[in-house]
Design an enzyme around this catalytic site. Structure first.
Site, PDB file in Angstrom:
ATOM      1  N   LEU A 402       0.852  -1.192   0.000  1.00  0.00           N
ATOM      2  CA  LEU A 402       0.000   0.000   0.000  1.00  0.00           C
ATOM      3  C   LEU A 402       0.884   1.236   0.000  1.00  0.00           C
ATOM      4  CD1 LEU A 402      -2.694  -1.186   2.568  1.00  0.00           C
ATOM      5  CD2 LEU A 402      -2.852  -1.145   0.071  1.00  0.00           C
ATOM      6  N   GLU A 403       0.947   1.917  -1.112  1.00  0.00           N
ATOM      7  CA  GLU A 403       1.871   3.032  -1.273  1.00  0.00           C
ATOM      8  C   GLU A 403       1.229   4.380  -0.978  1.00  0.00           C
ATOM      9  OE1 GLU A 403       4.014   2.720  -4.948  1.00  0.00           O
ATOM     10  OE2 GLU A 403       4.226   0.543  -4.736  1.00  0.00           O
TER      11      GLU A 403
END
Length: 576
Positions: A402-403
């Site tokens: 999850l960036e």
């Protein structure tokens, strides 16, 4: 990871950011901001998702780099003493999409979008009873990184008084050797905080959190915190007694550290003696398989060579009706490029990879992933949907990529539920470099909290710019010292060597920046494992158990004749 070009949306009305840490002293005549050029890191500022970099800067040797995400606009703020009914001028130089500079008490603000440093300036007049001003700089939600430098607030300084004591001191991530403290800032200007253990100072910080290390297992420690500024130090906060966890416990679950577990993954064991994680090799190569066609070689899963020990299928995406629930499907463009490739084909190919001894996990998120797990109910929804995908397709576990930020507390709940349902499941993470600069960051905090069930963290050492290393130096990406000092930060921060992997692009096309030749990847592994083949930085200790390497992506590697897999897998086999 990279997926598709980011589409920049229209500007929205900004939310005003309120600072937590403050400073009253003047940096120069008429300028009330301390460290406005960020030459002393973020000292004097309270920052969320922001660090200093050495390039590019407007002036001097450092600038601020903030990483705005879907729910964090990467605010840095500072509170100073001002005089009532007085005009002040706030200015600074910024670069990036929708970067804001303002003062939150009066509501004055200005913004710009600029591809190079551009000056912002606004004026405001304090209220009749206003004695402090909180200035801030931030990006905008989902718009990516921004830069800021040389921020100043010009006007007469107000009277500075000793701050009140910090309140609500709490402990989290309690392990056998470390504890992370947090507290609530008092009102008024604060330059820094002093943390005391058993009445003796152990460190200072400009943030409202601090990690104390080098502790003994099963020992009581009493902590207090003072707030400091140019007028003096506050009274100590109320005392907090913390008891460290038993040796090798991996953390105290009651304090955010997770359930008791071995924590030593030197042989690839993530806390269960059975299951997919225990079947991985001591040193492993991870590659991401693209479930979409973006110009890299389209591949069936069965096309992946056996040099890859672990294949992460990218990506599972959020369900529109539930931002925590994820689903997976074969992208139409990829299916067309392969002459037809269905979910049934994926299931059959995963079974074939298992026959070859390879493991396959589902990766959640990516560059544009918008999965939000921010409550207990969301954690359940996320976990249940991942478990369903694992059971449907035959995946061996899950990868968290999850960036755009995550909540460590609730993601831990979700991952523990997955591991309880599927003991020995492979659990990996692929944070960006900035997410692992300190144990106080959410990603790093999550990794430490699930240390007893965590398989490996493959940090993305690309698309990063310059970052601080474990030795206090600043290093630019694309260099062996950048890789080794960043990995050293994780190793010194509490992760086992067997939980640390080096993430690099398979080719220049695989990332916007940060590509290095495979020889440098191999040298970095050798440097960390044996203390040889290093650059200017040579670690004081070695970590023969360093777990391996990861690349984005297998498809881009295929374009290069699998040069990454062929070279790096050979080096991994040669490690002690």
């Amino acid at each position: 990871m990279r997926r598709h070009p980011l589409l920049i949306g229209a500007a929205a009305t900004p939310l005003l950011a309120f600072g937590l840490v403050s400073t009253p002293a003047a940096a120069a005549e008429g300028d009330l901001i301390v460290n406005g050029g960020f030459e002393s890191g973020t000292s004097g500022w309270s920052c969320s998702a922001a660090e200093t970099v050495s390039d590019p800067v407007h002036a001097g040797a450092s600038a601020l780099s903030g990483a705005a995400s879907a729910w964090d606009n990467a605010t840095c703020s500072q509170t100073v003493a001002v005089q009532p009914d007085t005009e002040y001028t706030l200015s600074g130089f910024v670069q990036g999409s929708y970067v804001y500079l303002g003062e939150s008490v009066t509501g004055a603000s200005t913004w710009t979008s600029a591809s190079s440093y551009s000056e912002l300036e606004t004026t405001f007049t304090t209220g009749a009873n206003q004695t402090t001003a909180t200035v801030y700089v931030h990006g905008w939600y989902g718009q990516g990184s921004y830069l800021a430098d040389d921020i100043s607030l010009v006007g007469p300084q107000g009277e500075v008084s000793v701050p009140d004591a910090p309140t609500a001191v709490a402990a989290a991530d309690v392990t056998d050797t470390a504890v992370t403290l947090s507290w609530t800032a008092p009102s008024g200007p604060v330059t820094e905080y002093t943390v005391l253990r058993d009445g003796q100072p152990v460190g200072t910080t400009s943030q409202t959190s601090f990690t104390d290390t080098g502790l003994s297992a099963e020992t009581d420690y009493v902590y207090t915190v003072t707030a400091d500024n140019s007028a003096g130090s506050s009274a100590p906060s109320e005392a907090l007694t913390v008891t460290t966890a038993p040796a090798d416990s991996g953390g105290d679950g009651d304090n955010g550290g997770g359930d008791d577990g071995d924590g030593d993954n030197g042989d690839g064991d993530n806390g269960s003696s059975t299951g997919p994680a225990s079947e991985l090799p001591e040193h492993l190569l991870t590659g991401y398989w693209q479930n979409f066609d973006n110009g890299a070689t389209p591949l069936r899963l069965s096309d992946v060579p056996t040099s890859y020990d672990l294949i992460a299928v990218a990506f599972a995406d959020a369900v529109r009706t539930d931002g925590a629930k994820v689903s997976f499907h074969v992208d139409e463009g990829l299916s067309d490029a392969l002459g037809g490739y269905t979910e049934d084909d994926v299931i059959a190919d995963i079974a074939a990879l298992h026959e070859r001894g390879q493991k396959v996990i589902i990766s959640v998120g990516g560059e544009l992933g918008r999965v939000v797990v921010a409550s207990s109910s969301a954690a359940d929804s996320f976990a249940n949907s991942v478990i369903e995908l694992i059971e449907t397709y035959g995946f061996d576990g899950v990868d968290i990529d999850l960036e755009n930020g995550l909540n460590a507390t609730y993601m831990e709940q979700a991952l523990r539920k997955i591991e309880q349902a599927l003991p020995g499941a492979i659990i990996t993470m692929a944070p960006q470099t900035i997410d692992m600069l300190s144990p106080s960051r959410e990603y790093f905090s999550l990794a430490l909290a699930i240390k007893d069930i965590l398989t490996i963290v493959n940090t993305q050492y690309y698309n990063s710019g310059s970052m601080n290393g474990c030795d206090g130096g600043v290093y630019a990406q694309g260099d062996i010292d950048f890789i080794t000092t960043q990995a050293c930060t994780l190793l010194q921060g509490g992760l086992e060597p067997s939980q640390v992997g080096l993430g690099l692009p398979a080719s220049p096309s695989g990332a916007g920046s940060g590509y290095v030749p495979t020889s440098m990847v191999n040298d970095a592994l050798t440097c960390l494992a044996e203390g040889v083949a290093c650059g200017d930085f040579t670690p004081e200790t070695t970590w023969p158990g360093i777990r391996g390497a990861m690349t984005w992506s297998i498809n881009w590697d295929a374009d290069n004749g699998y040069a990454f897999a062929n070279a790096v897998s050979t080096q991994l086999d040669a490690l002690p």
